[in-house]
Scaffold this active site. Structure first.
Site, mmCIF file in Angstrom:
data_model
loop_
_atom_site.group_PDB
_atom_site.id
_atom_site.type_symbol
_atom_site.label_atom_id
_atom_site.label_comp_id
_atom_site.label_asym_id
_atom_site.label_seq_id
_atom_site.Cartn_x
_atom_site.Cartn_y
_atom_site.Cartn_z
ATOM 1 N N SER A 80 81.236 21.914 -0.469
ATOM 2 C CA SER A 80 81.470 23.072 0.386
ATOM 3 C C SER A 80 82.597 22.759 1.361
ATOM 4 O O SER A 80 82.835 21.593 1.694
ATOM 5 C CB SER A 80 80.195 23.412 1.176
ATOM 6 O OG SER A 80 80.457 24.362 2.195
ATOM 7 N N TYR A 135 72.418 21.402 6.053
ATOM 8 C CA TYR A 135 73.198 21.849 4.899
ATOM 9 C C TYR A 135 74.607 21.262 4.940
ATOM 10 O O TYR A 135 75.090 20.709 3.939
ATOM 11 C CB TYR A 135 73.271 23.372 4.868
ATOM 12 C CG TYR A 135 74.159 23.915 3.763
ATOM 13 C CD1 TYR A 135 73.662 24.096 2.481
ATOM 14 C CD2 TYR A 135 75.492 24.223 4.011
ATOM 15 C CE1 TYR A 135 74.478 24.576 1.461
ATOM 16 C CE2 TYR A 135 76.315 24.701 3.002
ATOM 17 C CZ TYR A 135 75.799 24.876 1.731
ATOM 18 O OH TYR A 135 76.625 25.342 0.728
#
Length: 250
Positions: free
Chosen positions: A143, A156
């Site tokens: 990400s 996360y």
């Protein structure tokens, strides 16, 4: 020096397994790989969602699996080996995103869930599938938050930094085995990751998918788009500025 390759170009018989392939980026990949006429196998926890994909794309092979469970991951690998031993592409895509604070009463339990799915599962699956003689490509989905964390998603963001680091090492470790290791680095996209409506502002998945497929065909091993392209190449001062802007938008 080993010549770069693109599995899209060099193997017309690809058999691809996508974790979390029934929604979000995973579904976008599933649709696009079907368009390329490859065999696609997907897994996920939600049987209803898997069946909906199967109804839309009967050629997709579906398998229910809770990737947070070590035993279910092992069972899934044995099923693949018994039924699809020629599978050659593993895509570690499944992930969950928890918007939370370290002061929340359920912080640790939710954090453990993220770590199990976002870190333990791709590590375990990679180690399992490296036992397969047919494996020639591993794609890990990280990400843009691996480079600039969002403080509202503290665990996360950290799990994606882990995946980025792990993928860098894996690429070097598997060179001698002639296994291509690719990192897919998406920015925020218009999916339900983290909850419905949170990412409605973001670009559509389809734009991201088309961009990364073009990069794959060029033989690139780090696939970026928009925000993730800029932060993956940024220096320390640029990253500090991006962190401040992301976390203090006003």
């Amino acid at each position: 020096k080993r010549q770069k390759k693109s599995f899209l170009v060099f193997n017309s018989n690809n058999k691809i397994w996508i974790t979390g392939g029934a929604s979000g980026i995973g579904l976008g990949l599933t649709e696009r790989f079907i368009k390329e006429k490859y065999t696609v196998i997907i897994c996920g926890r939600r049987e209803k969602v898997l069946n909906e994909v199967s109804e839309r794309f009967p050629e997709v092979i579906i398998k229910k699996c809770d990737l947070s469970s070590e035993s279910e991951r092992e069972e899934l690998f044995q099923w693949i080996q018994g039924n699809h031993s020629d599978l050659n592409v593993l895509i570690n895509n499944a992930g969950i995103q928890q918007w939370m604070s370290v002061t929340d009463d359920d912080f640790f339990s939710r954090a453990k869930e993220e770590i199990a799915i976002n870190i333990e599962a791709p590590i375990h699956l990679t180690s399992l599938f490296l036992k397969s003689k047919s494996l020639d490509t591993v794609i890990n989905v990280s990400s843009g938050l691996a480079f600039v964390p969002l403080i509202k998603t503290p665990v996360y963001s950290s799990t994606k930094f882990f995946i980025h680091s792990f993928t860098l090492s894996l690429r070097e470790l598997l060179k001698s085995k002639n296994i291509e290791v690719i990192e897919m680095i998406p920015p925020a996209l218009n999916t339900d990751l983290g909850g419905k409506g949170i990412h409605d502002f973001a670009p559509p998945v389809s734009d991201f998918i088309e961009s990364i497929f073009e990069q794959l065909k060029q033989g690139k091993t780090e696939l970026t788009f928009g925000f993730s392209e800029s932060v993956s190449k940024a220096g320390q001062e640029e990253l500090k500025a991006a962190f401040k802007k992301l976390n203090n938008p006003l």
